[in-house]
Design a protein around this motif. Sequence first.
Motif, PDB file in Angstrom:
ATOM      1  N   TYR A 112       0.864  -1.252  -0.104  1.00 36.25           N
ATOM      2  CA  TYR A 112      -0.105  -0.165  -0.051  1.00 36.25           C
ATOM      3  C   TYR A 112       1.085   1.213  -0.384  1.00 36.25           C
ATOM      4  N   PHE A 113       1.728   1.443   0.110  1.00 32.11           N
ATOM      5  CA  PHE A 113       2.951   1.969  -0.959  1.00 32.11           C
ATOM      6  C   PHE A 113       3.314   3.216  -1.802  1.00 32.11           C
ATOM      7  N   PRO A 114       2.428   3.425  -2.288  1.00 37.54           N
ATOM      8  CA  PRO A 114       2.049   4.669  -3.739  1.00 37.54           C
ATOM      9  C   PRO A 114       2.337   4.468  -4.705  1.00 37.54           C
ATOM     10  N   ALA A 159      12.821   0.955   2.556  1.00 30.79           N
ATOM     11  CA  ALA A 159      13.027   3.039   3.023  1.00 30.79           C
ATOM     12  C   ALA A 159      11.811   3.648   3.137  1.00 30.79           C
ATOM     13  N   LEU A 160      10.603   3.045   2.795  1.00 32.49           N
ATOM     14  CA  LEU A 160       9.428   3.364   2.904  1.00 32.49           C
ATOM     15  C   LEU A 160       9.172   3.126   3.874  1.00 32.49           C
ATOM     16  N   ASN A 161       9.508   2.580   5.310  1.00 38.06           N
ATOM     17  CA  ASN A 161       8.582   1.478   6.063  1.00 38.06           C
ATOM     18  C   ASN A 161       9.134   2.514   7.304  1.00 38.06           C
ATOM     19  N   TYR A 162       9.294   1.609   8.125  1.00 40.29           N
ATOM     20  CA  TYR A 162       9.578   1.944   9.596  1.00 40.29           C
ATOM     21  C   TYR A 162      10.961   1.481   8.916  1.00 40.29           C
ATOM     22  N   GLY A 395      12.556   7.877   4.670  1.00 39.29           N
ATOM     23  CA  GLY A 395      12.670   7.245   3.662  1.00 39.29           C
ATOM     24  C   GLY A 395      13.542   7.534   2.084  1.00 39.29           C
TER      25      GLY A 395
ATOM     26  N   SER B 360       1.397   7.656   7.876  1.00 35.44           N
ATOM     27  CA  SER B 360       2.246   6.405   8.387  1.00 35.44           C
ATOM     28  C   SER B 360       1.808   5.241   7.438  1.00 35.44           C
ATOM     29  N   LYS B 361      -0.048   5.455   8.657  1.00 31.72           N
ATOM     30  CA  LYS B 361      -1.052   3.943   7.826  1.00 31.72           C
ATOM     31  C   LYS B 361      -1.110   4.234   6.346  1.00 31.72           C
ATOM     32  N   ILE B 363      -0.086   6.192   3.652  1.00 27.96           N
ATOM     33  CA  ILE B 363       0.827   6.249   2.765  1.00 27.96           C
ATOM     34  C   ILE B 363       1.944   4.851   3.157  1.00 27.96           C
ATOM     35  N   SER B 364       2.510   5.766   3.555  1.00 33.80           N
ATOM     36  CA  SER B 364       4.056   5.071   4.357  1.00 33.80           C
ATOM     37  C   SER B 364       4.788   5.716   5.514  1.00 33.80           C
ATOM     38  N   PRO B 365       5.175   4.648   5.958  1.00 29.61           N
ATOM     39  CA  PRO B 365       5.684   5.300   7.165  1.00 29.61           C
ATOM     40  C   PRO B 365       7.308   6.018   7.399  1.00 29.61           C
ATOM     41  N   GLY B 366       7.756   5.772   6.292  1.00 30.10           N
ATOM     42  CA  GLY B 366       8.860   6.158   5.781  1.00 30.10           C
ATOM     43  C   GLY B 366       9.162   7.548   4.967  1.00 30.10           C
ATOM     44  N   ILE B 421      -8.283   1.485   0.854  1.00 24.71           N
ATOM     45  CA  ILE B 421      -7.149   1.288   1.745  1.00 24.71           C
ATOM     46  C   ILE B 421      -8.209   0.430   2.872  1.00 24.71           C
ATOM     47  N   MET B 454      -5.294  -1.960  12.841  1.00 27.22           N
ATOM     48  CA  MET B 454      -4.660  -2.864  12.480  1.00 27.22           C
ATOM     49  C   MET B 454      -3.906  -4.118  13.332  1.00 27.22           C
ATOM     50  N   ALA B 515      -1.625  -5.819   9.400  1.00 26.51           N
ATOM     51  CA  ALA B 515      -1.547  -5.370   8.915  1.00 26.51           C
ATOM     52  C   ALA B 515      -0.476  -5.725   7.326  1.00 26.51           C
TER      53      ALA B 515
END
Lengths: 547, 547
Positions: A112-114, A159-162, A395, B360-361, B363-366, B421, B454, B515
């Motif tokens: 779900y990272f667009p 990179a785009l996760n935690y 990220g 973060s939840k 789009i993206s956390p990073g 989402i 989640m 999640a």
Amino acid sequence: MAPPSKDPPNHQDADVRAVTDTPTVELPSALTCAGVPARRLKSGVFNGGVAAATSSEFFKSKSLWKPLANKWDHRLSKESKSRKASSLKGAAKYLAKPGIISLGGGLPSSDYFPFEHIEIRVPTVGQFSEEETKINGQDVRIGKHDVPEGKSAFDLAIALNYGQGTGSAQMLRFVTEHTEIVHNPPYQDWQCIVDVGSTYALDTLYRMFCERGDYVISEEYTFATAVETAAPLGVKFLGVKIDDEGLIPEDLDQLLENWDDQARGGRKPYVLYTVPSGQNPTGSTQGRVRRQEIYRVAQKHDLLIIEDEPYYFLQMQPYTGPNAPPAPLPATHEEFLNSLVPSLLKMDVDGRVIRMDSFSKVISPGSRLGWITATSQICERFIRNCEVSAQNPSGFSQVILHRLLDEHWGHAGYLDWLIFIRKEYTQRRDIILQACEKYLPKELASWNPPAAGMFQWIKIAVEKHPDFGKREVVDIEDDIFQASVGECVLLSPGSWFAAERGVKHTALFFRATFAAAAGPDMTEAIRRFSVALKRVFKWEENEQISV
Amino acid sequence: MAPPSKDPPNHQDADVRAVTDTPTVELPSALTCAGVPARRLKSGVFNGGVAAATSSEFFKSKSLWKPLANKWDHRLSKESKSRKASSLKGAAKYLAKPGIISLGGGLPSSDYFPFEHIEIRVPTVGQFSEEETKINGQDVRIGKHDVPEGKSAFDLAIALNYGQGTGSAQMLRFVTEHTEIVHNPPYQDWQCIVDVGSTYALDTLYRMFCERGDYVISEEYTFATAVETAAPLGVKFLGVKIDDEGLIPEDLDQLLENWDDQARGGRKPYVLYTVPSGQNPTGSTQGRVRRQEIYRVAQKHDLLIIEDEPYYFLQMQPYTGPNAPPAPLPATHEEFLNSLVPSLLKMDVDGRVIRMDSFSKVISPGSRLGWITATSQICERFIRNCEVSAQNPSGFSQVILHRLLDEHWGHAGYLDWLIFIRKEYTQRRDIILQACEKYLPKELASWNPPAAGMFQWIKIAVEKHPDFGKREVVDIEDDIFQASVGECVLLSPGSWFAAERGVKHTALFFRATFAAAAGPDMTEAIRRFSVALKRVFKWEENEQISV
């Protein structure tokens, strides 16, 4: 460890003596750009997955012959001492178990990272200008799943996760290697932490080492934000006298030697904040010997040194004057690195330097990505802060800088870029110096050619002002400032940078930056400033100005 | 303002009453996605240059009929009270003078940002999946000089330079409008600040409002990082009892009503930290009436509420069970927005809610980019913190998110994405619920279908354990955890999330997230957990489990 000698040969490493119990061991040569691939091979498998736990220890050359750093427990604040590692992060160790399915952490799925990919158009090595990049730049693609597809060590899904408070393993590896290539700290247990920039790092360091009522020492004129970051924490700045090479070690020593808790209303300071190269605002650069002397005083009084070095790679070519040809650029990376004044980190046998590095002045401020280098103990405490605060840099910043610096340019290409930047800033500095020589009356203004940084510090002969002695220096300063704005030019008054607020000023300075404006604008700006200055001083034009 | 009534009609705005001195004025209708272009036209010229000073006030609908927020001077910490605006930033006002040349600030020239452009491949509206994006995604180009070239409101030259503590004008405009569309706070002087994420924001808020020895109130099980961020600051958490709808207002009221400074060793708390939707770890969601009740107690005891809402848009479709067809998705944006439980911010007539939003939840956390919404007074103090600490989010994050959210999708497309989402998380939740129903013995485990978030919170009937009463509950919990790891599955023990550390546990929970793992893995994970659970409870398989 003996203090550094006063008269070292030029362009060599600081006189750090390796200490070892096994003196027969053959010491490996220092890491170079060319040595990085072999160094990486030695590290074994690279672990850079989502939120991978990481450390500089994985990426450094082993150096068991170096001494271990001092411990700083006695300097940690109450806040810092009480920090504990995150309980949830502790569970991460179980993730290493083969076949385990985790429903433990709250990491969202990269599904779900667009962003399917990012492409960046960046300079090809050797063709670094904006114009060249437009025509000959390379398009570098960063995919979402480059790592499983074997295309890169880093991708958007990671990179785009935690991430971890250390920054990503990928960026940490790059800055650790870079730090070893450039500084090779002379103690064993140094580490780096990738952070969201030096302003954040400084705030964190104050909170780690200072309590309300403490003093931090700095140059008498200093980076205003450093003072303003400290003030609300109840931490006051104390300025040490400076000369053309910045902080004067004897004055620092005297200040500490004669410290009186009662009179000062606080305990003897143990944190020195200094900007050794191209200091903001004075533009001064501590030479090698000066740095050794400062370090020796720090050893004597057991100081921690916060070495804030955004301008380290804005060390410029020697100023040759308006009519002489420019000095030739360093021809090799070795020559380039040897041309740089050794950092305090490079002579730090005790582990008392906390160095803050930044990409803001050499890549872009908006990256919001920098790093610190310090002892493993200090880095561990620093991480504990990060993980419950800013966490880690964006990220996007991490993966883009990594792709550019590590995989596209590599260490060698990055040094080439830094040499390019050196050339550009040298040209900019020379423009402002020539403008100063052309327009500013020598009777009213004096300055030194800065050896590094982005600032020209101009001393105004306030004693020549008709009202000198009758009005406050800051009021005359304000007259000049207002007159300058009237002439449509903005320079920063020196009093804004006083380390100690509320102190009576006896000297008058202005700071001009040559980083931003185009060349002709800079020249025009100095001309306007000169007009304003002369008006305020009621100074008559005469033959001493060459027009 | 009367407290909210107990029995409101469904799916409508919270019963906020507009207060006005001029009751004949016609109130404009609330901002919708379609209304944004007209709204922007009204704001006049958009100022979004390098480090442009900005404020939500430029981007909000005027609403003079709403009440002004309470002032919070009496709640500010010593640290926060003493913060001053940066002296250098104060000089920025002179930059507005036409024709002025600035050698004042230390902003580097964008000539040396080594990025000519960035291109991002992102989903086309309505075709949001990873697979669709690969095939039908759109390539959106972000150039270095898009603004002077008239191609966009934002570009790399601006985004990659220094910024303001508010975040960029471009992102601030987007989140301000989004906040107005979704929450439309019922007081006049609300604002947003774009920050580097809610963990950083929370750390900052504690430092703004708490002193050492203070208490913060939260749900009895809460986000572990919220507790761990507070602890080193000397700020302790106090847990309030929860039920299926989260925090119980009566318990909160009783706690405060009966507060005894002496017995508690601290002054009466005035900060409530709560996660109203899909609470971490319990997955509970406060309904509309519950929120009104909590708000009423907050009014009674003059609490500030930190509303931490990363999961607000992970509110899911109603759970229809394993065999029923899924509930139809909202057909319009209006229907979608009405389907969301109104936020505490939406009923905040006093300006006592500090809402933390996050990408973060969704789009993206990073991205490390979020925002707060609070009164102008609180936002101003918050900015003072940011500018001497994390400063602002990464320029890469800001310009990429802005291009995607504002210029590519727009507000309407972003709501479409959020509906997508919602659908995806609903499916994921349903998978884990079906796995729980299939594998977990009802005698040992119970759970509610979460309405948001989640997390699946599973209560273990610890009293059925053979050693119950003889051993500590946390020891039995650890047995289950270790047995699970033995079975190759990781769930998080409930005790890790206790608001109050060192408290004796009488109930036993595990938290599972839906999640991250793929569907079949989640099902297998629950099966394994069930095996571990039964082994620890020495529970014999019987006919009650449908296989």
